[in-house]
Design an enzyme around this catalytic site. Structure first.
Site, PDB file in Angstrom:
ATOM      1  N   TRP A  21       0.833  -1.212   0.000  1.00  0.00           N
ATOM      2  CA  TRP A  21       0.000   0.000   0.000  1.00  0.00           C
ATOM      3  C   TRP A  21       0.872   1.268   0.000  1.00  0.00           C
ATOM      4  CZ3 TRP A  21      -1.631   3.265   4.517  1.00  0.00           C
ATOM      5  CH2 TRP A  21      -2.577   4.239   4.137  1.00  0.00           C
ATOM      6  N   GLN A  27       6.408   5.034  -4.772  1.00  0.00           N
ATOM      7  CA  GLN A  27       7.759   5.170  -4.207  1.00  0.00           C
ATOM      8  C   GLN A  27       8.689   4.032  -4.618  1.00  0.00           C
ATOM      9  OE1 GLN A  27       5.928   5.166  -0.206  1.00  0.00           O
ATOM     10  NE2 GLN A  27       7.260   6.890   0.265  1.00  0.00           N
ATOM     11  N   ASP A  49       1.102  -8.938   0.850  1.00  0.00           N
ATOM     12  CA  ASP A  49      -0.262  -8.393   0.852  1.00  0.00           C
ATOM     13  C   ASP A  49      -0.441  -7.348  -0.251  1.00  0.00           C
ATOM     14  OD1 ASP A  49      -2.890  -8.150   2.229  1.00  0.00           O
ATOM     15  OD2 ASP A  49      -2.223  -6.087   2.531  1.00  0.00           O
ATOM     16  N   TYR A  54      -4.838  -0.696  -4.824  1.00  0.00           N
ATOM     17  CA  TYR A  54      -3.538  -0.050  -4.592  1.00  0.00           C
ATOM     18  C   TYR A  54      -2.954   0.417  -5.921  1.00  0.00           C
ATOM     19  CZ  TYR A  54      -3.613  -2.182   0.119  1.00  0.00           C
ATOM     20  OH  TYR A  54      -3.947  -2.568   1.399  1.00  0.00           O
ATOM     21  N   SER A 154     -11.937  -6.957   5.725  1.00  0.00           N
ATOM     22  CA  SER A 154     -11.021  -5.936   6.230  1.00  0.00           C
ATOM     23  C   SER A 154     -11.813  -4.753   6.749  1.00  0.00           C
ATOM     24  CB  SER A 154     -10.057  -5.488   5.125  1.00  0.00           C
ATOM     25  OG  SER A 154      -9.192  -4.494   5.622  1.00  0.00           O
ATOM     26  N   LEU A 212       3.192   0.732  12.287  1.00  0.00           N
ATOM     27  CA  LEU A 212       3.924   1.947  12.659  1.00  0.00           C
ATOM     28  C   LEU A 212       3.051   3.201  12.520  1.00  0.00           C
ATOM     29  CD1 LEU A 212       7.302   1.145  10.837  1.00  0.00           C
ATOM     30  CD2 LEU A 212       6.756   0.868  13.270  1.00  0.00           C
ATOM     31  N   LYS A 220       9.960   9.449  13.406  1.00  0.00           N
ATOM     32  CA  LYS A 220      10.476  10.339  12.350  1.00  0.00           C
ATOM     33  C   LYS A 220       9.688  11.632  12.188  1.00  0.00           C
ATOM     34  CE  LYS A 220       9.709   8.688   8.007  1.00  0.00           C
ATOM     35  NZ  LYS A 220       9.724   7.577   7.018  1.00  0.00           N
ATOM     36  N   GLN A 292      14.703   0.295   5.730  1.00  0.00           N
ATOM     37  CA  GLN A 292      13.543   0.241   6.640  1.00  0.00           C
ATOM     38  C   GLN A 292      13.099  -1.200   6.856  1.00  0.00           C
ATOM     39  OE1 GLN A 292      10.542   2.584   4.666  1.00  0.00           O
ATOM     40  NE2 GLN A 292      11.448   4.549   5.253  1.00  0.00           N
ATOM     41  N   GLU A 295      15.450  -3.084   9.089  1.00  0.00           N
ATOM     42  CA  GLU A 295      15.253  -2.692  10.499  1.00  0.00           C
ATOM     43  C   GLU A 295      13.980  -3.330  11.055  1.00  0.00           C
ATOM     44  OE1 GLU A 295      15.323   1.605  11.256  1.00  0.00           O
ATOM     45  OE2 GLU A 295      13.861   1.275  12.865  1.00  0.00           O
TER      46      GLU A 295
HETATM   47  P1  NDP Z   1       3.375   1.047   8.531  1.00  0.00           P
HETATM   48  O1  NDP Z   1       2.476   1.664   9.532  1.00  0.00           O
HETATM   49  O2  NDP Z   1       4.469   0.188   9.041  1.00  0.00           O
HETATM   50  O3  NDP Z   1       3.972   2.217   7.624  1.00  0.00           O
HETATM   51  C1  NDP Z   1       4.946   1.945   6.664  1.00  0.00           C
HETATM   52  C2  NDP Z   1       5.631   3.247   6.269  1.00  0.00           C
HETATM   53  O4  NDP Z   1       6.325   3.795   7.380  1.00  0.00           O
HETATM   54  C3  NDP Z   1       6.704   2.980   5.216  1.00  0.00           C
HETATM   55  O5  NDP Z   1       6.180   2.931   3.915  1.00  0.00           O
HETATM   56  C4  NDP Z   1       7.643   4.140   5.452  1.00  0.00           C
HETATM   57  O6  NDP Z   1       7.091   5.318   4.875  1.00  0.00           O
HETATM   58  C5  NDP Z   1       7.600   4.265   6.978  1.00  0.00           C
HETATM   59  N1  NDP Z   1       8.604   3.391   7.607  1.00  0.00           N
HETATM   60  C6  NDP Z   1       8.580   2.033   7.683  1.00  0.00           C
HETATM   61  N2  NDP Z   1       9.652   1.576   8.330  1.00  0.00           N
HETATM   62  C7  NDP Z   1      10.383   2.640   8.679  1.00  0.00           C
HETATM   63  C8  NDP Z   1      11.598   2.789   9.377  1.00  0.00           C
HETATM   64  N3  NDP Z   1      12.239   1.722   9.858  1.00  0.00           N
HETATM   65  N4  NDP Z   1      12.065   4.045   9.578  1.00  0.00           N
HETATM   66  C9  NDP Z   1      11.392   5.129   9.102  1.00  0.00           C
HETATM   67  N5  NDP Z   1      10.247   5.051   8.433  1.00  0.00           N
HETATM   68  C10 NDP Z   1       9.712   3.816   8.217  1.00  0.00           C
HETATM   69  O7  NDP Z   1       2.577   0.113   7.536  1.00  0.00           O
HETATM   70  P2  NDP Z   1       1.581   0.468   6.318  1.00  0.00           P
HETATM   71  O8  NDP Z   1       0.679   1.582   6.672  1.00  0.00           O
HETATM   72  O9  NDP Z   1       2.399   0.589   5.078  1.00  0.00           O
HETATM   73  O10 NDP Z   1       0.732  -0.861   6.273  1.00  0.00           O
HETATM   74  C11 NDP Z   1       1.360  -2.105   5.992  1.00  0.00           C
HETATM   75  C12 NDP Z   1       0.550  -2.890   4.994  1.00  0.00           C
HETATM   76  O11 NDP Z   1      -0.740  -3.148   5.526  1.00  0.00           O
HETATM   77  C13 NDP Z   1       0.266  -2.176   3.658  1.00  0.00           C
HETATM   78  O12 NDP Z   1       1.330  -2.244   2.750  1.00  0.00           O
HETATM   79  C14 NDP Z   1      -0.930  -2.960   3.173  1.00  0.00           C
HETATM   80  O13 NDP Z   1      -0.512  -4.185   2.614  1.00  0.00           O
HETATM   81  C15 NDP Z   1      -1.691  -3.211   4.474  1.00  0.00           C
HETATM   82  N6  NDP Z   1      -2.748  -2.201   4.672  1.00  0.00           N
HETATM   83  C16 NDP Z   1      -4.051  -2.631   4.626  1.00  0.00           C
HETATM   84  C17 NDP Z   1      -5.087  -1.757   4.765  1.00  0.00           C
HETATM   85  C18 NDP Z   1      -6.494  -2.254   4.720  1.00  0.00           C
HETATM   86  O14 NDP Z   1      -7.431  -1.451   4.676  1.00  0.00           O
HETATM   87  N7  NDP Z   1      -6.701  -3.550   4.706  1.00  0.00           N
HETATM   88  C19 NDP Z   1      -4.863  -0.303   4.976  1.00  0.00           C
HETATM   89  C20 NDP Z   1      -3.464   0.035   5.051  1.00  0.00           C
HETATM   90  C21 NDP Z   1      -2.465  -0.876   4.919  1.00  0.00           C
HETATM   91  P3  NDP Z   1       7.984   6.473   4.199  1.00  0.00           P
HETATM   92  O15 NDP Z   1       9.320   5.934   3.905  1.00  0.00           O
HETATM   93  O16 NDP Z   1       7.234   6.861   2.991  1.00  0.00           O
HETATM   94  O17 NDP Z   1       8.008   7.588   5.193  1.00  0.00           O
END
Ligand code: NDP
Length: 325
Positions: A21, A27, A49, A54, A154, A212, A220, A292, A295
């Site tokens: 997502w 990106q 996933d 998306y 979901s 996160l 951050k 990321q 980590e």
């Molecule tokens: P997170 O809350 O973990 O956010 C991920 C984002 O946080 C990254 O893309 C990056 O963004 C930032 N990030 C991650 N790791 C680090 C790090 N170590 N240091 C600094 N920044 C970091 O998860 P998502 O919101 O992406 O959700 C995960 C998955 O869940 C999605 O990909 C999707 O598959 C699913 N999802 C499902 C939904 C639903 O309705 N069913 C809704 C949302 C998500 P950046 O680098 O851009 O700052």
């Protein structure tokens, strides 16, 4: 990597999984997606996933090209998609879970993913304008046709999940097996309170999202919004409006201090905290960069450090325990 059962099913998913997502297309291009997915897979991640909506279908197309290129054994990984928002504007093409949309949407997703089946298919949101029985029959039929192995929901309410389950039981259809809710330190209610009886009674598994809180829990965003981060992407400005100043400026820095005392990053602490909940089958990670992901995958090693004392400290800091509130 530890593997957990998807609720009462026999399917085992890696406790940390990887989703696309926001990131894929906006990106992460094909070459970055290969790098990320390969690293995840080589680290033991077996669940990827995705969703029809998306990047308007492009996220599935990228993942499909990656899967084709890497050539992993199909039996070695689990892929999902989700349906509801659709890709087109017609009355039966968006914001629906009607039979016509669902039966055509699965074919579109399989084509983009270049697969003959997905392992998991979700109703991405609930649809008040389609009878529940129609949706349950369509999802069950996808399973019968071999296009989907397990289906789920979901962001549905406990009541809606229970209703879908009971309809499936009544008509001997395939039952919903999993739900995909948001779950993180700042968003706990559904998972810890509302769904309470569904784990035992229905054997519901959880594949949880945004561990996160879109990056907030890494710390951050504490001193402003970093250039290039998710909250600066066109169309994602609303994220900042969702985060409270208190969480941003007080709660997260305090969590950061706890993480430091445990010799881990704040993000790893937040992910490990999700893993402590045994009702969670897998925590879906998101990452726009390889560093990321590396980590974040380290979070499993932090779980043993979360003693009852540390969990109590975090709980009192958060002050949002849905059971105690
Ligand atoms: P997170 O809350 O973990 O956010 C991920 C984002 O946080 C990254 O893309 C990056 O963004 C930032 N990030 C991650 N790791 C680090 C790090 N170590 N240091 C600094 N920044 C970091 O998860 P998502 O919101 O992406 O959700 C995960 C998955 O869940 C999605 O990909 C999707 O598959 C699913 N999802 C499902 C939904 C639903 O309705 N069913 C809704 C949302 C998500 P950046 O680098 O851009 O700052």
């Amino acid at each position: 990597m530890e593997y957990r059962r998807l609720g009462s099913s026999g399917l085992k998913v890696s406790e940390l999984s990887f989703g696309s997502w926001v990131t894929f297309q906006a990106q992460v291009d094909d070459s970055a997606a290969i790098e990320l997915m390969k690293f995840a897979y080589d680290s033991g991640v077996n669940f990827f996933d995705n969703a029809e909506a998306y990047a308007g279908g492009e996220s599935e197309a990228i993942m499909g090209r990656v899967l084709k290129k890497v050539g992993w054994r199909r039996s070695s990984y689990v892929v999902s998609t989700k349906f509801y928002w659709g890709l087109h504007e017609g009355p039966n093409e968006k914001n629906t879970l009607n039979r016509k949309y669902l039966m055509q949407a699965i074919d579109g997703s399989l084509k983009r993913l270049q697969l003959d089946h997905v392992d998991l298919a979700y109703c991405h949101r609930a649809d008040a304008n389609t009878p529940m029985e129609e949706t349950v029959r369509a999802m069950s039929d996808m399973v019968t046709q071999g296009k989907v192995l397990y289906w789920g929901t979901s962001e549905w309410s406990a009541e809606q999940i229970m209703q879908a389950y009971q309809i499936a039981e009544r008509y001997n259809l395939h039952k919903p097996q999993m739900e995909q809710p948001q779950y993180n330190m700042l968003c706990r209610d559904k998972v810890e309170r509302e769904f309470g009886r569904l784990y035992q009674e229905l054997g519901l598994g959880l594949t949880t999202w945004s561990p996160l809180a879109s990056g907030l829990l890494t710390g951050k965003y504490t001193k402003g919004t970093p250039v290039g981060s998710r909250a600066t992407l066109p169309g994602y400005e609303w994220l900042e409006g969702r985060w409270s100043q208190k969480d941003r400026e007080e709660t997260v820095p305090k969590l950061h201090a706890i993480a430091e005392s445990l010799d881990c990053s704040c993000g790893q602490l937040a992910i490990a905290w999700c893993l402590k909940n045994s009702n969670v089958s897998t925590v879906i990670l998101g990452a726009s960069k390889l560093a990321q992901l590396k980590e974040n995958l380290g979070a499993s090693a932090v779980v043993p450090k979360l003693t009852p004392e540390i969990m109590a400290k975090i709980s009192s800091l958060l002050g949002n325990d849905p059971i105690k509130r």
